[in-house]
Structures are given as C-alpha cells and as structure tokens.
Design a protein around this motif. Structure first.
Motif, PDB file in Angstrom:
ATOM      1  N   TYR A 175       0.905  -1.228   0.087  1.00 49.57           N
ATOM      2  CA  TYR A 175       0.078   0.143   0.085  1.00 49.57           C
ATOM      3  C   TYR A 175       0.924   1.143   0.065  1.00 49.57           C
ATOM      4  O   TYR A 175       0.572   2.195  -0.658  1.00 49.57           O
ATOM      5  N   TYR A 176       1.971   1.399   0.819  1.00 55.77           N
ATOM      6  CA  TYR A 176       2.885   2.427   1.032  1.00 55.77           C
ATOM      7  C   TYR A 176       3.346   2.811  -0.316  1.00 55.77           C
ATOM      8  O   TYR A 176       3.525   3.715  -0.819  1.00 55.77           O
ATOM      9  N   ARG A 177       4.026   1.709  -1.107  1.00 50.77           N
ATOM     10  CA  ARG A 177       4.664   1.642  -2.506  1.00 50.77           C
ATOM     11  C   ARG A 177       3.665   2.456  -3.378  1.00 50.77           C
ATOM     12  O   ARG A 177       4.011   3.182  -4.209  1.00 50.77           O
ATOM     13  N   VAL A 178       2.332   1.836  -3.417  1.00 53.72           N
ATOM     14  CA  VAL A 178       1.126   2.454  -4.203  1.00 53.72           C
ATOM     15  C   VAL A 178       1.132   3.879  -4.101  1.00 53.72           C
ATOM     16  O   VAL A 178       1.147   4.530  -5.173  1.00 53.72           O
ATOM     17  N   MET A 179       0.989   4.206  -2.618  1.00 53.58           N
ATOM     18  CA  MET A 179       0.609   5.543  -2.634  1.00 53.58           C
ATOM     19  C   MET A 179       1.971   6.358  -2.812  1.00 53.58           C
ATOM     20  O   MET A 179       1.670   7.746  -3.337  1.00 53.58           O
ATOM     21  N   ALA A 180       3.027   6.043  -2.536  1.00 56.20           N
ATOM     22  CA  ALA A 180       4.347   6.916  -3.039  1.00 56.20           C
ATOM     23  C   ALA A 180       4.402   7.103  -4.545  1.00 56.20           C
ATOM     24  O   ALA A 180       4.958   8.129  -4.890  1.00 56.20           O
ATOM     25  N   HIS A 181       3.780   5.939  -5.187  1.00 55.94           N
ATOM     26  CA  HIS A 181       3.879   6.146  -6.606  1.00 55.94           C
ATOM     27  C   HIS A 181       2.690   7.138  -7.129  1.00 55.94           C
ATOM     28  O   HIS A 181       2.853   8.062  -7.987  1.00 55.94           O
ATOM     29  N   LEU A 182       1.599   7.144  -6.335  1.00 52.33           N
ATOM     30  CA  LEU A 182       0.795   8.162  -6.378  1.00 52.33           C
ATOM     31  C   LEU A 182       1.082   9.441  -6.195  1.00 52.33           C
ATOM     32  O   LEU A 182       0.909  10.434  -6.960  1.00 52.33           O
ATOM     33  N   TYR A 183       1.991   9.677  -5.174  1.00 54.77           N
ATOM     34  CA  TYR A 183       2.506  11.082  -5.067  1.00 54.77           C
ATOM     35  C   TYR A 183       3.422  11.420  -6.259  1.00 54.77           C
ATOM     36  O   TYR A 183       3.423  12.712  -6.786  1.00 54.77           O
ATOM     37  N   CYS A 184       4.205  10.521  -6.340  1.00 51.63           N
ATOM     38  CA  CYS A 184       5.244  11.063  -7.916  1.00 51.63           C
ATOM     39  C   CYS A 184       4.173  11.333  -8.915  1.00 51.63           C
ATOM     40  O   CYS A 184       4.486  12.255  -9.610  1.00 51.63           O
ATOM     41  N   TYR A 185       3.218  10.571  -9.163  1.00 56.42           N
ATOM     42  CA  TYR A 185       2.450  10.888 -10.372  1.00 56.42           C
ATOM     43  C   TYR A 185       1.661  12.296 -10.295  1.00 56.42           C
ATOM     44  O   TYR A 185       1.929  12.951 -11.011  1.00 56.42           O
ATOM     45  N   LEU A 186       1.049  12.618  -9.098  1.00 50.09           N
ATOM     46  CA  LEU A 186       0.457  13.727  -8.733  1.00 50.09           C
ATOM     47  C   LEU A 186       1.277  15.082  -8.827  1.00 50.09           C
ATOM     48  O   LEU A 186       1.067  16.120  -9.418  1.00 50.09           O
ATOM     49  N   GLU A 187       2.537  14.845  -8.690  1.00 54.88           N
ATOM     50  CA  GLU A 187       3.687  15.920  -8.640  1.00 54.88           C
ATOM     51  C   GLU A 187       4.006  16.103 -10.296  1.00 54.88           C
ATOM     52  O   GLU A 187       4.770  17.245 -10.574  1.00 54.88           O
ATOM     53  N   SER A 188       3.625  15.251 -11.076  1.00 51.70           N
ATOM     54  CA  SER A 188       3.983  14.988 -12.453  1.00 51.70           C
ATOM     55  C   SER A 188       2.751  15.557 -13.307  1.00 51.70           C
ATOM     56  O   SER A 188       3.075  15.981 -14.429  1.00 51.70           O
ATOM     57  N   VAL A 189       1.447  15.782 -12.581  1.00 56.35           N
ATOM     58  CA  VAL A 189       0.251  16.282 -13.519  1.00 56.35           C
ATOM     59  C   VAL A 189       0.492  17.331 -14.032  1.00 56.35           C
ATOM     60  O   VAL A 189       1.133  18.398 -13.454  1.00 56.35           O
ATOM     61  N   ASP A 190       0.141  17.517 -15.368  1.00 56.23           N
ATOM     62  CA  ASP A 190       0.023  18.769 -15.880  1.00 56.23           C
ATOM     63  C   ASP A 190      -1.180  19.348 -15.602  1.00 56.23           C
ATOM     64  O   ASP A 190      -2.291  19.254 -16.266  1.00 56.23           O
ATOM     65  N   ALA A 191      -1.268  20.370 -14.604  1.00 59.13           N
ATOM     66  CA  ALA A 191      -2.524  20.820 -14.079  1.00 59.13           C
ATOM     67  C   ALA A 191      -3.219  21.624 -15.176  1.00 59.13           C
ATOM     68  O   ALA A 191      -4.246  21.637 -14.947  1.00 59.13           O
ATOM     69  N   ASP A 192      -2.566  22.263 -15.949  1.00 60.48           N
ATOM     70  CA  ASP A 192      -3.196  23.481 -17.051  1.00 60.48           C
ATOM     71  C   ASP A 192      -4.124  22.525 -17.609  1.00 60.48           C
ATOM     72  O   ASP A 192      -5.261  22.691 -17.994  1.00 60.48           O
ATOM     73  N   ALA A 193      -3.578  21.191 -18.072  1.00 60.06           N
ATOM     74  CA  ALA A 193      -4.443  20.089 -18.979  1.00 60.06           C
ATOM     75  C   ALA A 193      -5.566  19.575 -18.023  1.00 60.06           C
ATOM     76  O   ALA A 193      -6.588  19.139 -18.876  1.00 60.06           O
ATOM     77  N   VAL A 194      -5.359  19.260 -16.882  1.00 56.96           N
ATOM     78  CA  VAL A 194      -6.063  18.354 -16.076  1.00 56.96           C
ATOM     79  C   VAL A 194      -7.212  19.239 -15.364  1.00 56.96           C
ATOM     80  O   VAL A 194      -8.418  19.152 -15.262  1.00 56.96           O
ATOM     81  N   LEU A 195      -6.628  20.389 -14.858  1.00 56.22           N
ATOM     82  CA  LEU A 195      -7.378  21.140 -13.931  1.00 56.22           C
ATOM     83  C   LEU A 195      -7.687  22.521 -14.425  1.00 56.22           C
ATOM     84  O   LEU A 195      -8.690  23.477 -13.872  1.00 56.22           O
ATOM     85  N   GLY A 196      -7.262  22.937 -15.628  1.00 56.54           N
ATOM     86  CA  GLY A 196      -7.356  24.345 -16.010  1.00 56.54           C
ATOM     87  C   GLY A 196      -6.152  25.210 -15.739  1.00 56.54           C
ATOM     88  O   GLY A 196      -5.366  24.877 -15.117  1.00 56.54           O
ATOM     89  N   THR A 197      -6.166  26.160 -16.713  1.00 57.66           N
ATOM     90  CA  THR A 197      -5.113  27.163 -16.491  1.00 57.66           C
ATOM     91  C   THR A 197      -4.827  28.016 -15.381  1.00 57.66           C
ATOM     92  O   THR A 197      -3.796  28.282 -14.903  1.00 57.66           O
ATOM     93  N   ASP A 198      -6.023  28.165 -14.751  1.00 58.48           N
ATOM     94  CA  ASP A 198      -6.053  28.999 -13.231  1.00 58.48           C
ATOM     95  C   ASP A 198      -5.089  28.041 -12.317  1.00 58.48           C
ATOM     96  O   ASP A 198      -4.118  28.579 -11.676  1.00 58.48           O
ATOM     97  N   ALA A 199      -5.281  26.946 -12.334  1.00 60.92           N
ATOM     98  CA  ALA A 199      -4.771  25.996 -11.519  1.00 60.92           C
ATOM     99  C   ALA A 199      -3.391  25.866 -11.929  1.00 60.92           C
ATOM    100  O   ALA A 199      -2.317  25.647 -10.940  1.00 60.92           O
ATOM    101  N   GLY A 200      -3.081  25.702 -13.280  1.00 55.89           N
ATOM    102  CA  GLY A 200      -1.582  25.504 -13.518  1.00 55.89           C
ATOM    103  C   GLY A 200      -0.715  26.772 -13.011  1.00 55.89           C
ATOM    104  O   GLY A 200       0.319  26.634 -12.780  1.00 55.89           O
ATOM    105  N   THR A 201      -1.488  27.996 -13.120  1.00 57.18           N
ATOM    106  CA  THR A 201      -0.860  29.076 -12.747  1.00 57.18           C
ATOM    107  C   THR A 201      -0.305  29.301 -11.351  1.00 57.18           C
ATOM    108  O   THR A 201       0.535  29.344 -10.758  1.00 57.18           O
ATOM    109  N   LEU A 202      -1.409  28.550 -10.687  1.00 55.46           N
ATOM    110  CA  LEU A 202      -1.145  28.916  -9.035  1.00 55.46           C
ATOM    111  C   LEU A 202       0.004  27.736  -8.904  1.00 55.46           C
ATOM    112  O   LEU A 202       0.909  27.806  -7.957  1.00 55.46           O
TER     113      LEU A 202
END
Length: 145
Positions: free
Chosen positions: A31-58
């Motif tokens: 479980y810990y390995r998977v959640m650490a992998h999730l953290y890595c994924y979330l840190e690499s997310v293109d916030a502009d593409a997924v959440l919008g440009t305001d989120a990306g700018t922030l």
C-alpha cells in the motif's frame, strides 16, 4: 478552494492510515509503495491540462517557492478525483502484477473513500468520478490480459 476540505497530502495520508489498519506488514508495505507512486504521479500532473489554466498558474507560482509537494499542498479532494484517471494509464501502471492490482484496487477504494468523506466537494466533479470509474474498469481489463 474550500477551506474546510483538507489538501491532497492530508487526504492521501489519512486514507493510507485507514486502509492499512490491521493489515499485515507485507500488505501495508505494498500500500505504501502504491501511495508513494501516486505522490510521484500527482507531482508530475500537467495541472493546466487536467485542472485548467488558473490551477496551472497557481501551481507554477507555488513551485517557484517550494517545488517539492506543491501539488499535494495546493489542491483538494475534487482536484484529486480529476487527476486519478491518469494514474491508471499504461505509463503509470506499476509493472509488478501484484503492485498493479493493488494500485487499481486502492485507486477504486480511494475514489469511494473521498466521495463519502467529502460529499460536498464531490458536487462539482460528477464527470471526473465517471472518468475515474471508467479508467478503473479499463485498467482491470488490461491487467487480466
């Protein structure tokens, strides 16, 4: 963003504590390995593409001052829901089959956990919930092959 909803770092940490309670050491480690992998994924997310440009700018501004963990500190439950489908893409699915099964299962459980824990925040993300559910089904089918 709503102030009474915790940020993703707190959400994922609390979820991991909840699902790991009473589990064996080996399951807890997976479980810990998977959640650490999730953290890595979330840190690499293109916030502009997924959440919008305001989120990306922030996010870009936050990363200028404190890059590590910026995404996890800034965004909340509904943002997490919109990002989860990408965590199950082929390039992010873990290679070891037991870890990949756990990744899919924990993503499904995390989605349900977040939906029930923060129902007010889920009002805005019905499409994200649907996309995540579809991504979970697809990942399970791919893994079975």
């Amino acid at each position: 963003m709503e102030t009474d909803i915790p940020h993703i770092d707190v959400i994922v940490r609390t979820f991991l504590q909840d699902v790991s309670a009473g589990r064996s050491h080996s399951v807890g480690a997976r479980y810990y390995r998977v959640m650490a992998h999730l953290y890595c994924y979330l840190e690499s997310v293109d916030a502009d593409a997924v959440l919008g440009t305001d989120a990306g700018t922030l996010l870009a501004a936050e990363r200028e001052f404190h890059p590590k963990g910026a995404f996890l500190r800034l965004f909340t439950a509904h943002d997490l829901v919109f990002c989860l489908p990408g965590f199950l893409d082929d390039r992010w699915l873990m290679t070891y089959p037991a870890d990949a099964r756990t990744q899919i299962s924990l993503t499904d459980r995390l989605l349900h956990w977040v939906r029930h824990r923060y129902p007010d925040d889920m009002f805005y993300c019905a499409c994200g919930i649907h996309e995540c559910t579809v991504a979970i089904r697809r990942a399970r089918r791919r893994l079975r092959r």
